[in-house]
Design an enzyme around this catalytic site. Structure first.
Site, PDB file in Angstrom:
ATOM      1  N   ARG A 114       0.798  -1.222   0.000  1.00 18.45           N
ATOM      2  CA  ARG A 114       0.000   0.000   0.000  1.00 18.45           C
ATOM      3  C   ARG A 114       0.834   1.278   0.000  1.00 18.45           C
ATOM      4  O   ARG A 114       0.590   2.167  -0.792  1.00 18.45           O
ATOM      5  CB  ARG A 114      -0.941   0.024   1.222  1.00 18.45           C
ATOM      6  CG  ARG A 114      -2.086  -0.956   1.115  1.00 18.45           C
ATOM      7  CD  ARG A 114      -3.052  -0.809   2.272  1.00 18.45           C
ATOM      8  NE  ARG A 114      -3.775   0.442   2.236  1.00 18.45           N
ATOM      9  CZ  ARG A 114      -4.716   0.773   3.119  1.00 18.45           C
ATOM     10  NH1 ARG A 114      -5.013  -0.055   4.095  1.00 18.45           N
ATOM     11  NH2 ARG A 114      -5.341   1.924   3.028  1.00 18.45           N
ATOM     12  N   HIS A 159      -7.728  -3.895  -7.277  1.00 15.82           N
ATOM     13  CA  HIS A 159      -7.497  -3.121  -6.043  1.00 15.82           C
ATOM     14  C   HIS A 159      -8.800  -2.945  -5.272  1.00 15.82           C
ATOM     15  O   HIS A 159      -9.474  -1.908  -5.389  1.00 15.82           O
ATOM     16  CB  HIS A 159      -6.903  -1.756  -6.413  1.00 15.82           C
ATOM     17  CG  HIS A 159      -6.235  -1.049  -5.273  1.00 15.82           C
ATOM     18  ND1 HIS A 159      -5.021  -1.441  -4.761  1.00 15.82           N
ATOM     19  CD2 HIS A 159      -6.609   0.038  -4.544  1.00 15.82           C
ATOM     20  CE1 HIS A 159      -4.673  -0.633  -3.782  1.00 15.82           C
ATOM     21  NE2 HIS A 159      -5.625   0.278  -3.630  1.00 15.82           N
ATOM     22  N   TYR A 199     -17.522  12.838 -14.032  1.00 16.40           N
ATOM     23  CA  TYR A 199     -17.468  13.986 -14.932  1.00 16.40           C
ATOM     24  C   TYR A 199     -16.168  14.049 -15.738  1.00 16.40           C
ATOM     25  O   TYR A 199     -16.159  14.600 -16.836  1.00 16.40           O
ATOM     26  CB  TYR A 199     -17.609  15.289 -14.138  1.00 16.40           C
ATOM     27  CG  TYR A 199     -18.916  15.416 -13.403  1.00 16.40           C
ATOM     28  CD1 TYR A 199     -20.125  15.428 -14.091  1.00 16.40           C
ATOM     29  CD2 TYR A 199     -18.936  15.518 -12.024  1.00 16.40           C
ATOM     30  CE1 TYR A 199     -21.327  15.549 -13.410  1.00 16.40           C
ATOM     31  CE2 TYR A 199     -20.135  15.635 -11.332  1.00 16.40           C
ATOM     32  CZ  TYR A 199     -21.333  15.644 -12.027  1.00 16.40           C
ATOM     33  OH  TYR A 199     -22.517  15.757 -11.357  1.00 16.40           O
TER      34      TYR A 199
END
Length: 755
Positions: free
Chosen positions: A36, A82, A127
């Site tokens: 991570r 993931h 968007y």
């Protein structure tokens, strides 16, 4: 089998809470460290970044492709590789697309991807659209060439690369930050051309010392034009230990008397800087600044304008103060902690980091060439079989037509392998033309030459180094650019004192009898003629500069310091000093002083004792003041008077019974505190009974006249007339003429303009 499972379950249940918690925490820690938070030395990416880049390549979102919605990419990343939060994953993608945050962006975003003022102001992933940036090819171009190991994804349904085959040391180029359990990483970005040059030098000579590598890599190179002000020696120490810090300072210049900031430190918000400056202005801690403007636009991403109050303001001093008190100067931690080729995290110095990446690159290129060599050899093997088929085309066709299982027959008849026979059987009829035989022989020649070249390269360490060197230089030429963050050695900025920030303007500080103070602009002020409250009036005044400290003396001999520029304007009637300082109960203010620290002032009590004191010795930061003049019981403090020339000035003392005495100033000691020496001798009985006192004392130049005030009348004594009153210090003095024995004040002619 069942017994074994039951035994393991029993062992698990019988574990102590300490052992179970310790193992669980260690497992979690290793997961955070390796999967991570920390980057791999090979591609310089953390797992989430690697999976985003790989998922985008699998979606065909190359630099030449049409971008797709970011939500599509994030959906693939979460669903396949993931399984974490979508917001954190999308934020990682945004960071790789922001040119003001990433030195060499990996993602080319369309839409609102944040701004330098607010990097987290990006639009939602539904968007925005994105595709890979051209630079991402450095990480992905060799992925399908057997260069890296692959492992199963989180659910084992597909495979993902464990590391990307980076052609450049991306771990240094883009840098990264991360916090794991018990460790962290902070790697600053660097310039591609500089890092490539250092890699080439290390390839040519693996024993190149770190000092020489630092000649190629001058320091970090952030995606901003702000200056790196850390000295090169300190930067070298950072690279030598793998730990340290880098300090950045905003770039600025002067345009028509205004200060224009054109480059901010990495991850610094221009609007926040303006807020910090404006807050100092609101608190009246920055009177040197008159106005602020943000003129940033598309052509000038950073253009902050600071307008000084006047052209007399020292821009260098002002900016040094702003550097020290705002985010215009920032410190960045460096911690070169990465996961190495052995799978373990460790802090490395610059040479170790580059050497380990070159080792990774050597392994990657070796695997790529071996993979290609295997492909070439396999193709040559197939071509040999095809050539046999073309040379015996009729017999091959006959076998295929007559035999139920032609493959083993072909293998036995012509000594073919299984792959060769399969290739012959898959031939199309249109490929049986005579021209195909010529193509096969041409392809054989090309592949044979390539095979020999590959074998020579793989068999020669020098050829391998030369190949890697050429590829690094080619990528540096394609993706490299000039340094953006200039390195200029400067000392860390320090905030200015409050008085240094105030413009130096002439002022007259006026003190009233009731302890009200104010400051009038200029020295041509009539302090007696100012407006006072009913029952109040003029007591004392002093001339100085607005950036100096005003020192007030009270009736107990304590001094109090107040910044002159903070005093109210003389347009009003003043402000009580008791609101600024805490004098003893019953104390009244007796005088005011202002000037340079080394200026001398005459301090006297009405019992005839006094001394000369430096103004700086009377400064006090304590609201309760500082004990300077020892005042005997029943005595009063006379207004302090300035000393112009301690070596040549004289002192004049006037008594309440008309006695007058002058003597050289050098006869009086210079002290920092105390009672002082006797100036005028008054009979003890008369002094104790309060029948006679010293009413005025001043210092004056021997060539100056002295003006005696008695009510509304005044008398001017010329230097010649003053000689009649010269005597020894401590004497009673001489009687003044009849009618002038009630003196209220003594003022040298040179200071008469201040009355």
């Amino acid at each position: 089998m069942t017994e074994t499972l039951n035994q393991n379950e029993a062992n698990w249940e019988s574990q102590s809470l300490k052992d179970f918690s310790e193992k669980a925490y260690l497992d979690y820690s290793m997961y955070v460290v390796l999967d991570r938070a920390l980057p791999h030395v090979g591609d310089g990416l953390k797992p989430v970044q690697r999976r985003i880049v790989y998922a985008m390549s699998e979606l065909g979102l190359t630099a030449a492709a049409k971008p797709k919605k970011s939500a599509r990419t994030i959906g693939d990343v979460l669903g396949k590789y993931h399984p974490h939060g979508d917001s954190a994953c999308y934020e990682a993608m945004v960071i790789m697309a922001q040119p003001f945050g990433y030195r060499y962006p990996l993602v080319d975003g369309q839409g609102n991807w944040g701004s330098p003022d607010d990097p987290k102001s990006f639009a939602a992933m539904r968007y925005t659209e994105a595709r890979l940036a051209p630079y991402a090819g450095v990480l992905l171009s060799e992925l399908g060439q057997g260069t890296v190991d692959w492992g199963p994804n989180f659910d084992g349904t597909m495979e993902e690369p464990e590391v990307l085959p980076a052609r450049l040391p991306n771990v240094l180029l883009n840098g990264t930050t991360g916090i794991a359990v018990g460790m962290a990483t902070d790697i600053p970005p660097h310039n591609l051309r500089e890092v490539a040059s250092a890699c080439v030098r290390l390839l040519e000579n693996s024993r190149t010392p770190l000092e020489e590598l630092c000649e190629y890599i001058q320091g970090p190179d952030y995606p901003t034009e702000a200056e790196i002000i850390t000295s090169r020696e300190d930067i070298r120490k950072v690279y030598e230990t793998g730990n340290g810090s880098i300090r950045m300072r905003a770039a600025w210049n002067k345009e028509e008397g205004e200060i224009v900031i054109t480059g901010l430190p990495h991850h610094t918000s221009g609007s926040k800087v303006l807020e910090q400056i404006a807050e100092q202005m609101r608190q009246k801690k920055l009177p040197l600044v008159a106005d602020l403007r943000d003129e940033s636009d598309h052509e000038n991403p950073v253009r902050l304008v600071v307008v000084p109050r006047s052209n007399r303001v020292d821009s260098e001093q002002l900016m040094n103060h702003l550097f020290a008190t705002t985010d215009l100067e920032r410190n960045y931690r460096v911690n070169l902690n990465v996961i190495g080729l052995d799978g373990r995290p460790r802090v490395r110095n610059l040479k170790e980091l580059l050497s380990e990446w070159l080792q990774f690159r050597l392994q990657t290129v070796t695997r790529r060439l071996q993979h290609r060599l295997g492909k070439v050899q396999a193709r040559l093997h197939v071509l040999e079989g095809l050539l046999v088929a073309y040379l015996n085309i009729d017999e091959v066709i006959q076998i295929i037509r007559d035999e139920d299982q032609p493959k083993p027959v072909l293998m036995k008849r012509f000594g073919l392998s299984d792959h060769q026979a399969e290739a012959i059987l898959e031939l199309k009829l249109r490929h049986l033309a005579k021209l195909e035989e010529m193509k096969i022989r041409g392809e054989q020649d090309e592949l044979e030459a390539e095979r020999q070249k590959l074998e020579k390269t793989l068999g020669s360490p020098q050829r391998m180094k030369t190949l890697i060197k050429k590829e690094i230089l080619a990528d540096a030429e394609r993706y490299g650019d000039d340094r953006r963050s200039p390195i200029v050695s400067r000392s860390a900025a320090k905030p200015l004192d409050e008085t240094d920030l105030v413009p130096s303007e002439p002022v007259t500080v006026v003190l009233s009898k009731r302890g009200l103070a104010r400051a009038a602009k200029g020295h041509d002020v009539d302090p007696v003629g100012l407006n006072y409250k009913s029952g109040d009036g003029y007591l004392a005044s002093a001339q100085g500069r607005s950036n100096q400290l005003a020192v007030f003396m009270d009736s107990t001999g304590r001094s109090y310091t107040v910044p002159t520029h903070t005093l109210p304007s003389a347009r009003g009637q003043g402000e009580p000093l008791s609101a600024r300082v805490n004098p003893p109960d019953g104390a009244e203010f007796a005088g005011v002083m202002i000037g340079q620290e080394d200026d001398r002032w005459l301090l006297v009590t009405d019992q005839g004792h006094g001394f000369v004191c430096r103004l700086g010795d009377m400064y006090s930061r304590n609201r309760k003041g500082k004990a300077v003049l020892t005042v005997p019981k029943g005595a009063q403090v006379l207004p302090p008077t300035p000393v112009v020339d301690p070596e040549h000035d004289w002192i004049a003392v006037a008594g309440s019974e008309g006695h007058f005495l002058t003597f050289p100033l050098v006869d009086l000691p210079e002290l920092s505190r105390g009672k002082g020496n006797k100036l005028m001798g008054i009979p003890p009985k008369r002094l104790k009974a309060g029948e006679e006192r010293v009413v005025a004392a001043t210092a004056f130049d021997e060539a100056d006249s002295l003006v005696l005030y008695s009510g509304q009348r005044y008398k001017r004594l010329s230097p010649t007339e003053l000689e009649e009153y010269v005597g020894e210090r401590g004497r009673r003095g001489y009687k003044l003429p009849q009618g002038w024995r009630k003196v209220d004040d003594l003022v040298p002619q040179a200071r008469l303009s201040g009355k």
